[in-house]
Design a protein around this motif. Sequence first.
Motif, PDB file in Angstrom:
ATOM      1  N   VAL A  98      14.033 -24.150  65.756  1.00 57.78           N
ATOM      2  CA  VAL A  98      13.407 -22.865  66.096  1.00 57.78           C
ATOM      3  C   VAL A  98      12.326 -23.139  67.140  1.00 57.78           C
ATOM      4  CG1 VAL A  98      12.097 -20.887  65.216  1.00 57.78           C
ATOM      5  CG2 VAL A  98      13.866 -21.945  63.792  1.00 57.78           C
ATOM      6  N   PRO A  99      12.341 -22.438  68.276  1.00 56.71           N
ATOM      7  CA  PRO A  99      11.334 -22.698  69.316  1.00 56.71           C
ATOM      8  C   PRO A  99       9.922 -22.350  68.823  1.00 56.71           C
ATOM      9  CG  PRO A  99      12.794 -20.875  69.964  1.00 56.71           C
ATOM     10  CD  PRO A  99      13.288 -21.392  68.654  1.00 56.71           C
ATOM     11  N   ALA A 100       9.012 -23.287  68.987  1.00 51.98           N
ATOM     12  CA  ALA A 100       7.636 -23.121  68.507  1.00 51.98           C
ATOM     13  C   ALA A 100       6.889 -22.023  69.262  1.00 51.98           C
ATOM     14  CB  ALA A 100       6.886 -24.448  68.620  1.00 51.98           C
ATOM     15  N   ASP A 101       7.284 -21.743  70.487  1.00 53.55           N
ATOM     16  CA  ASP A 101       6.525 -20.780  71.296  1.00 53.55           C
ATOM     17  C   ASP A 101       6.705 -19.320  70.865  1.00 53.55           C
ATOM     18  OD1 ASP A 101       9.127 -20.508  72.196  1.00 53.55           O
ATOM     19  OD2 ASP A 101       8.618 -20.652  74.322  1.00 53.55           O
ATOM     20  N   ILE A 102       7.578 -19.036  69.897  1.00 54.77           N
ATOM     21  CA  ILE A 102       7.724 -17.656  69.430  1.00 54.77           C
ATOM     22  C   ILE A 102       6.627 -17.276  68.426  1.00 54.77           C
ATOM     23  CG2 ILE A 102      10.215 -17.654  69.804  1.00 54.77           C
ATOM     24  CD1 ILE A 102      10.510 -17.709  66.685  1.00 54.77           C
ATOM     25  N   PHE A 103       5.933 -18.264  67.877  1.00 54.18           N
ATOM     26  CA  PHE A 103       4.958 -17.996  66.827  1.00 54.18           C
ATOM     27  C   PHE A 103       3.593 -17.679  67.423  1.00 54.18           C
ATOM     28  CE2 PHE A 103       8.251 -20.572  64.872  1.00 54.18           C
ATOM     29  CZ  PHE A 103       8.578 -19.767  63.787  1.00 54.18           C
ATOM     30  N   PRO A 104       2.907 -16.683  66.858  1.00 49.92           N
ATOM     31  CA  PRO A 104       1.629 -16.233  67.421  1.00 49.92           C
ATOM     32  C   PRO A 104       0.532 -17.286  67.302  1.00 49.92           C
ATOM     33  CG  PRO A 104       2.047 -15.163  65.320  1.00 49.92           C
ATOM     34  CD  PRO A 104       3.276 -15.937  65.654  1.00 49.92           C
ATOM     35  N   GLU A 105      -0.337 -17.312  68.303  1.00 50.02           N
ATOM     36  CA  GLU A 105      -1.453 -18.264  68.343  1.00 50.02           C
ATOM     37  C   GLU A 105      -2.464 -18.032  67.231  1.00 50.02           C
ATOM     38  OE1 GLU A 105      -2.106 -20.863  70.526  1.00 50.02           O
ATOM     39  OE2 GLU A 105      -0.090 -20.599  71.347  1.00 50.02           O
ATOM     40  N   GLU A 106      -2.516 -16.827  66.682  1.00 51.50           N
ATOM     41  CA  GLU A 106      -3.524 -16.523  65.666  1.00 51.50           C
ATOM     42  C   GLU A 106      -3.158 -17.049  64.277  1.00 51.50           C
ATOM     43  OE1 GLU A 106      -1.363 -12.564  66.512  1.00 51.50           O
ATOM     44  OE2 GLU A 106      -2.210 -14.169  67.707  1.00 51.50           O
ATOM     45  N   ALA A 107      -2.076 -17.802  64.184  1.00 50.92           N
ATOM     46  CA  ALA A 107      -1.690 -18.462  62.941  1.00 50.92           C
ATOM     47  C   ALA A 107      -1.385 -19.923  63.246  1.00 50.92           C
ATOM     48  CB  ALA A 107      -0.468 -17.785  62.324  1.00 50.92           C
ATOM     49  N   GLY A 108      -1.541 -20.776  62.239  1.00 54.80           N
ATOM     50  CA  GLY A 108      -1.192 -22.184  62.395  1.00 54.80           C
ATOM     51  C   GLY A 108       0.321 -22.351  62.385  1.00 54.80           C
ATOM     52  N   LEU A 109       0.772 -23.565  62.710  1.00 51.21           N
ATOM     53  CA  LEU A 109       2.211 -23.808  62.785  1.00 51.21           C
ATOM     54  C   LEU A 109       2.547 -25.229  62.341  1.00 51.21           C
ATOM     55  CD1 LEU A 109       5.052 -22.838  63.604  1.00 51.21           C
ATOM     56  CD2 LEU A 109       4.531 -23.642  65.929  1.00 51.21           C
ATOM     57  N   PHE A 110       3.509 -25.323  61.423  1.00 53.16           N
ATOM     58  CA  PHE A 110       4.069 -26.592  60.969  1.00 53.16           C
ATOM     59  C   PHE A 110       5.536 -26.650  61.350  1.00 53.16           C
ATOM     60  CE2 PHE A 110       0.694 -25.997  57.762  1.00 53.16           C
ATOM     61  CZ  PHE A 110       0.096 -27.245  57.769  1.00 53.16           C
ATOM     62  N   ILE A 111       6.016 -27.849  61.630  1.00 48.84           N
ATOM     63  CA  ILE A 111       7.439 -28.115  61.813  1.00 48.84           C
ATOM     64  C   ILE A 111       7.841 -29.053  60.683  1.00 48.84           C
ATOM     65  CG2 ILE A 111       9.226 -29.124  63.295  1.00 48.84           C
ATOM     66  CD1 ILE A 111       8.086 -26.596  64.470  1.00 48.84           C
ATOM     67  N   SER A 112       8.921 -28.698  59.985  1.00 50.46           N
ATOM     68  CA  SER A 112       9.357 -29.453  58.813  1.00 50.46           C
ATOM     69  C   SER A 112      10.802 -29.885  58.977  1.00 50.46           C
ATOM     70  CB  SER A 112       9.215 -28.580  57.570  1.00 50.46           C
ATOM     71  OG  SER A 112       9.834 -29.179  56.456  1.00 50.46           O
ATOM     72  N   ASP A 113      11.102 -31.094  58.522  1.00 50.33           N
ATOM     73  CA  ASP A 113      12.481 -31.589  58.585  1.00 50.33           C
ATOM     74  C   ASP A 113      13.101 -31.756  57.199  1.00 50.33           C
ATOM     75  OD1 ASP A 113      11.250 -33.816  57.543  1.00 50.33           O
ATOM     76  OD2 ASP A 113      11.756 -35.141  59.217  1.00 50.33           O
ATOM     77  N   GLY A 114      12.418 -31.307  56.178  1.00 46.57           N
ATOM     78  CA  GLY A 114      12.938 -31.440  54.821  1.00 46.57           C
ATOM     79  C   GLY A 114      12.391 -32.642  54.081  1.00 46.57           C
ATOM     80  N   TYR A 115      11.887 -33.621  54.819  1.00 45.45           N
ATOM     81  CA  TYR A 115      11.315 -34.821  54.203  1.00 45.45           C
ATOM     82  C   TYR A 115       9.802 -34.847  54.339  1.00 45.45           C
ATOM     83  CZ  TYR A 115      16.136 -36.231  54.160  1.00 45.45           C
ATOM     84  OH  TYR A 115      17.494 -36.265  53.933  1.00 45.45           O
ATOM     85  N   GLY A 116       9.296 -34.089  55.249  1.00 44.81           N
ATOM     86  CA  GLY A 116       7.873 -33.993  55.515  1.00 44.81           C
ATOM     87  C   GLY A 116       7.676 -32.887  56.527  1.00 44.81           C
ATOM     88  N   ALA A 117       6.455 -32.774  57.009  1.00 44.15           N
ATOM     89  CA  ALA A 117       6.155 -31.750  58.000  1.00 44.15           C
ATOM     90  C   ALA A 117       5.047 -32.266  58.902  1.00 44.15           C
ATOM     91  CB  ALA A 117       5.738 -30.449  57.321  1.00 44.15           C
ATOM     92  N   HIS A 118       4.938 -31.644  60.063  1.00 45.37           N
ATOM     93  CA  HIS A 118       3.940 -32.037  61.055  1.00 45.37           C
ATOM     94  C   HIS A 118       3.186 -30.789  61.497  1.00 45.37           C
ATOM     95  CE1 HIS A 118       2.135 -34.254  64.335  1.00 45.37           C
ATOM     96  NE2 HIS A 118       2.495 -33.288  65.153  1.00 45.37           N
ATOM     97  N   LEU A 119       1.866 -30.886  61.545  1.00 46.19           N
ATOM     98  CA  LEU A 119       1.040 -29.776  62.009  1.00 46.19           C
ATOM     99  C   LEU A 119       1.067 -29.736  63.531  1.00 46.19           C
ATOM    100  CD1 LEU A 119      -1.066 -27.533  61.361  1.00 46.19           C
ATOM    101  CD2 LEU A 119      -2.816 -29.306  61.569  1.00 46.19           C
ATOM    102  N   LEU A 120       1.587 -28.656  64.093  1.00 49.34           N
ATOM    103  CA  LEU A 120       1.573 -28.479  65.547  1.00 49.34           C
ATOM    104  C   LEU A 120       0.317 -27.748  66.006  1.00 49.34           C
ATOM    105  CD1 LEU A 120       5.204 -27.462  66.568  1.00 49.34           C
ATOM    106  CD2 LEU A 120       4.111 -29.694  66.686  1.00 49.34           C
ATOM    107  N   ARG A 121      -0.138 -26.804  65.170  1.00 54.48           N
ATOM    108  CA  ARG A 121      -1.310 -26.014  65.549  1.00 54.48           C
ATOM    109  C   ARG A 121      -2.052 -25.630  64.275  1.00 54.48           C
ATOM    110  NH1 ARG A 121       1.117 -22.013  68.279  1.00 54.48           N
ATOM    111  NH2 ARG A 121       1.371 -20.711  66.460  1.00 54.48           N
ATOM    112  N   ASP A 122      -3.352 -25.916  64.249  1.00 56.76           N
ATOM    113  CA  ASP A 122      -4.155 -25.558  63.083  1.00 56.76           C
ATOM    114  C   ASP A 122      -4.361 -24.046  63.052  1.00 56.76           C
ATOM    115  OD1 ASP A 122      -5.524 -25.966  60.755  1.00 56.76           O
ATOM    116  OD2 ASP A 122      -7.216 -27.016  61.652  1.00 56.76           O
ATOM    117  N   ALA A 123      -4.620 -23.537  61.873  1.00 56.94           N
ATOM    118  CA  ALA A 123      -4.852 -22.101  61.703  1.00 56.94           C
ATOM    119  C   ALA A 123      -6.339 -21.806  61.743  1.00 56.94           C
ATOM    120  CB  ALA A 123      -4.285 -21.644  60.362  1.00 56.94           C
TER     121      ALA A 123
END
Length: 166
Positions: A98-123
């Motif tokens: 899922v492209p990360a750029d669709i998510f609004p800047e006013e919320a944080g964003l994690f990317i998850s692969d099922g085994y863990g997750a990575h913080l792309l943008r803090d909330a």
Amino acid sequence: MTILSLHATNPLVDGRQSEKALLVRRGMQALLADLRHVALPEVPLSSGRRADMLSLSEKGEIWIIEIKSSVEDFRVDRKWPDYRAHCDRLFFATHPDVPADIFPEEAGLFISDGYGAHLLRDAPEHKLPPATRKALTLGVARLAAARLTHAERMLGPLPGGGPEEG
């Protein structure tokens, strides 16, 4: 409505979650555990909404993580701003397809692969009022206890056929 199903292989799946959403949830649960948060999926809120995942930090900070499994899932769901009234920080979590750029800047964003997750943008932080925090924390504790009790009762009788003798 309970999320426990006695007949499913996974008792925390009620049929509303896609395989991708469950994969994202599993990775987020792993990351949140590493961050020393406790997390509950499918948490009903006082507004009548249901948070995909709510986490509670050791210090009592409350996060809501809204899981999005596709671009369409994000585009059709416009209730996410309502979750701000129920958390200190609001995040989206998705998977790498899922492209990360669709998510609004006013919320944080994690990317998850099922085994863990990575913080792309803090909330951004927006602290809950004390009375709201207390009510929400108590509600989460009661929900977790009720789910645990329900799961234990569904296991059947205690070993030995009955209660322990004193």
